[in-house]
Design an enzyme around this catalytic site. Structure first.
Site, PDB file in Angstrom:
ATOM      1  CB  SER A 151      -5.064  -1.274   1.324  1.00 55.09           C
ATOM      2  OG  SER A 151      -4.339  -0.444   2.156  1.00 55.09           O
ATOM      3  CG  ASP A 166      -5.912  -3.023   9.058  1.00 54.63           C
ATOM      4  OD1 ASP A 166      -4.703  -2.792   8.915  1.00 54.63           O
ATOM      5  OD2 ASP A 166      -6.672  -2.870   8.024  1.00 54.63           O
ATOM      6  CG  HIS A 179      -4.106  -4.065   5.746  1.00 59.73           C
ATOM      7  ND1 HIS A 179      -5.196  -3.110   5.854  1.00 59.73           N
ATOM      8  CD2 HIS A 179      -3.531  -3.736   4.570  1.00 59.73           C
ATOM      9  CE1 HIS A 179      -5.008  -2.306   4.716  1.00 59.73           C
ATOM     10  NE2 HIS A 179      -3.969  -2.666   3.917  1.00 59.73           N
TER      11      HIS A 179
END
Length: 265
Positions: A93, A194, A224
């Site tokens: 991320s 996600d 995610h």
């Protein structure tokens, strides 16, 4: 504030090939620790720092910004370069954005980049209101623990401090402008399902980097935080294969000796 149990940084002294792992925004090193341990068990030197403002309480994150988070991983990269012949960077991320900036700015000092569901921008209408909204509202609901696997939880904040979110938005804009400077081999792993980072972010990154050695892997069964999800083992396998291809002899199976040798061999 004391660290949350499980949020401790992780370091392992292995061979002459090192990996720097970067966790995500409002998360902690806990989300990356299984990946770090997998790499360490295969003879690699591993550093998984805890980013400033993370791993304690969300209010602590609110008084930090992207300069603090990036400075931490930049320092770790320089330390690894002092003791290892090759360094790979990896991130989840926001950690993916940190890893990409390290690659963009450090050039040949980074041997390759591995990112999982990398973030490239803050999305939604609220993102445009952040410059003003952050002065009116201290925090909004959290984004942690987007995981398909039942019971499994990410150790992250249940609130997002808006001052930090505004800084993150500025950081993504900066990294986006630097993506053409990324020339290293790139392994991008993403989850079609996600709920935090949309596919457009990965597509944008792939379209802007200058890397010619690019691999994209779909994490079909994960959300995610795929490093803790059903596809974690796939991430581990793909990343060790990626490192092994670019640094022959660096990766060994558990139970073997130093890089490229069997125990006693």
């Amino acid at each position: 504030m004391p660290l949350l149990t499980g949020a401790e940084p992780f370091r392992h002294e292995g061979g002459q090939t090192a990996v720097l792992l970067c966790h995500g925004f409002t998360g902690s090193s806990q989300s990356m620790r299984p990946w770090a341990e997998h790499l360490a068990e295969r003879g690699l030197t591993v550093s998984l720092p805890l980013l400033p403002g993370h791993g304690t309480r969300w209010q602590d994150l609110g008084v930090t910004g992207w300069q603090d988070w990036y400075a931490e991983v930049d320092r770790e990269l320089r330390l690894l370069r002092d003791r290892a012949a090759r360094v790979f960077v990896a991130g989840l991320s926001m950690g993916g954005a940190l890893a990409l900036r390290l690659a963009a700015l450090h050039g040949d000092a980074v041997s390759g980049v591995m990112v999982v569901n990398p973030a490239n921008r803050v999305h939604g209408v609220a993102a445009h209101a952040l410059p003003v909204l952050r002065h009116l509202v201290p925090a909004t609901k959290g984004i942690a623990s987007d995981i398909a696997k039942p019971v499994t939880r990410e150790l992250g904040y249940d609130r997002v401090p808006l001052h930090a979110a505004h800084s993150l938005r500025n950081f993504f804009r900066l990294v986006d402008s630097e993506l053409p400077q990324v020339t290293q081999p790139l392994l991008l792993m993403r989850s079609p399902q996600d709920h935090v980072v949309p596919p457009a972010d990965s597509a944008r990154i792939l379209s802007r980097v200058s890397s010619t050695d690019v691999s994209e892997v779909l994490l079909e069964q994960s959300y995610h935080v795929a490093t803790l999800d059903y596809d974690a083992e796939l991430i581990f396998r793909e990343s060790t294969a990626f490192i092994g291809r670019l640094a022959p002899g660096a990766v060994r199976e558990p139970g073997l000796g130093k890089e490229g040798t069997t125990a006693g061999g």
